[in-house]
Write an enzyme that holds these catalytic residues in place. Structure first.
Site, PDB file in Angstrom:
ATOM      1  N   CYS A   1      -4.858  -0.531   2.004  1.00  0.00           N
ATOM      2  CA  CYS A   1      -4.985  -0.297   0.315  1.00  0.00           C
ATOM      3  C   CYS A   1      -6.048  -1.025  -0.243  1.00  0.00           C
ATOM      4  O   CYS A   1      -7.209  -0.927  -0.122  1.00  0.00           O
ATOM      5  CB  CYS A   1      -3.443  -0.453  -0.339  1.00  0.00           C
ATOM      6  SG  CYS A   1      -3.523   0.479  -1.808  1.00  0.00           S
TER       7      CYS A   1
ATOM      8  N   ARG B   1     -11.862   3.615  -6.100  1.00  0.00           N
ATOM      9  CA  ARG B   1     -10.903   2.453  -6.161  1.00  0.00           C
ATOM     10  C   ARG B   1      -9.471   3.288  -6.339  1.00  0.00           C
ATOM     11  O   ARG B   1      -8.376   2.921  -5.781  1.00  0.00           O
ATOM     12  CB  ARG B   1     -11.151   1.554  -7.027  1.00  0.00           C
ATOM     13  CG  ARG B   1     -10.057   0.560  -7.274  1.00  0.00           C
ATOM     14  CD  ARG B   1     -10.637  -0.836  -8.135  1.00  0.00           C
ATOM     15  NE  ARG B   1      -9.643  -1.095  -9.027  1.00  0.00           N
ATOM     16  CZ  ARG B   1      -9.832  -2.158  -9.978  1.00  0.00           C
ATOM     17  NH1 ARG B   1     -10.831  -2.797  -9.912  1.00  0.00           N
ATOM     18  NH2 ARG B   1      -8.704  -2.107 -10.768  1.00  0.00           N
TER      19      ARG B   1
ATOM     20  N   ILE C   1       0.083   4.470  -2.515  1.00  0.00           N
ATOM     21  CA  ILE C   1       0.244   3.718  -3.906  1.00  0.00           C
ATOM     22  C   ILE C   1      -0.901   3.675  -4.581  1.00  0.00           C
ATOM     23  O   ILE C   1      -1.470   2.512  -4.227  1.00  0.00           O
ATOM     24  CB  ILE C   1       1.418   2.516  -3.831  1.00  0.00           C
ATOM     25  CG1 ILE C   1       2.670   3.000  -3.272  1.00  0.00           C
ATOM     26  CG2 ILE C   1       1.556   1.787  -5.322  1.00  0.00           C
ATOM     27  CD1 ILE C   1       3.283   1.534  -2.859  1.00  0.00           C
TER      28      ILE C   1
ATOM     29  N   HIS D   1      -0.113   2.043   2.822  1.00  0.00           N
ATOM     30  CA  HIS D   1       0.679   0.809   3.289  1.00  0.00           C
ATOM     31  C   HIS D   1       1.486   1.060   4.285  1.00  0.00           C
ATOM     32  O   HIS D   1       2.778   1.512   4.331  1.00  0.00           O
ATOM     33  CB  HIS D   1       1.661   0.706   1.899  1.00  0.00           C
ATOM     34  CG  HIS D   1       0.991   0.322   0.774  1.00  0.00           C
ATOM     35  ND1 HIS D   1       0.807  -1.033   0.485  1.00  0.00           N
ATOM     36  CD2 HIS D   1       0.367   1.037  -0.183  1.00  0.00           C
ATOM     37  CE1 HIS D   1       0.226  -1.155  -0.682  1.00  0.00           C
ATOM     38  NE2 HIS D   1      -0.155   0.160  -1.090  1.00  0.00           N
TER      39      HIS D   1
ATOM     40  N   GLU E   1       3.012  -1.151   5.978  1.00  0.00           N
ATOM     41  CA  GLU E   1       3.984  -2.084   5.965  1.00  0.00           C
ATOM     42  C   GLU E   1       5.197  -1.739   5.168  1.00  0.00           C
ATOM     43  O   GLU E   1       6.409  -2.359   5.148  1.00  0.00           O
ATOM     44  CB  GLU E   1       3.557  -3.736   5.223  1.00  0.00           C
ATOM     45  CG  GLU E   1       3.130  -3.414   3.738  1.00  0.00           C
ATOM     46  CD  GLU E   1       2.036  -2.620   3.250  1.00  0.00           C
ATOM     47  OE1 GLU E   1       1.849  -3.017   2.070  1.00  0.00           O
ATOM     48  OE2 GLU E   1       1.305  -2.243   4.255  1.00  0.00           O
TER      49      GLU E   1
END
EC number: 4.3.3.6
Length: 198
Positions: free
Chosen positions: A84, A115, A143, A179, A181
């Site tokens: 990200c 971005r 996200i 993400h 994680e």
């Protein structure tokens, strides 16, 4: 073996936990250290850039003197994974929003980024993503995700959504717009660990 997680801001503990799980899955061990200041990066065999707020991350790694160490690590072939906001920092160039905020970029990959390619936080989503190094879809969590809008000749595209590149690799640097994680699927972290252990 020592893996450093840039711990100035972002999903630090989640990445540490994911790395620990991925290491356990393969029966391997490594020391995982949080990097908050200069002097730790040169002692690491691999680096992870977590998600977070890219402008803040960029400013802080510059202030702490970590940016030059990361560039040196890249040149030495140390495996680096950015997720990200971490993807944004690996880029050589960015869109008008990146330029307007004077976003500090490390230029580790020959890519240009948008971005907020998928909109604001309320437009976050999960999708079964086809990634080139996996044999089945990966539940990717996006996200306020960036995307790669341009990739140089040396960049290997690993995954795209609607024509937007969301995962890429160049030499020893991996970049993911999502993400990894935040999921129980350790395959992305395993791919990163493959670079360290193989």
């Amino acid at each position: 073996m020592r893996i450093g997680v840039i711990a100035i801001q972002g999903d630090v503990s989640e990445h540490v936990e994911s790395l620990e799980r991925a290491l356990a899955e393969r029966g391997a061990t490594a020391e995982i250290v949080n990097i908050k200041h200069k002097g730790i990066v040169p002692t690491c065999d691999g680096l992870v850039f977590p998600g977070g707020e890219s402008t803040t991350l960029g400013r802080l790694i510059l202030r702490e003197g970590i940016d030059a160490e990361i560039k040196d690590a890249k040149e030495q072939g140390i495996p680096i994974m950015g997720t990200c906001a971490g993807l944004i920092l690996t880029a050589k160039a960015g869109d008008s929003q990146v330029e307007k905020t004077h976003q500090h970029l490390l230029g580790l990959m020959d890519i240009k980024v948008n971005r907020n390619a998928f909109g604001r936080q309320f437009q976050s989503f999960e999708v079964g993503l086809e990634i080139s190094f996996l044999d089945s879809p990966y539940n990717a969590v996006f996200i306020r995700a960036p995307a790669i809008t341009e990739a140089g000749e040396g960049v290997k595209v690993l995954a795209s959504i609607d024509g937007k590149i969301v995962a890429a690799e160049q030499d020893n640097v991996l970049a993911f717009a999502f993400h990894p994680e935040l999921t129980d699927d350790m395959r992305v972290h395993q791919y990163f660990l493959d670079k360290l252990f193989n």
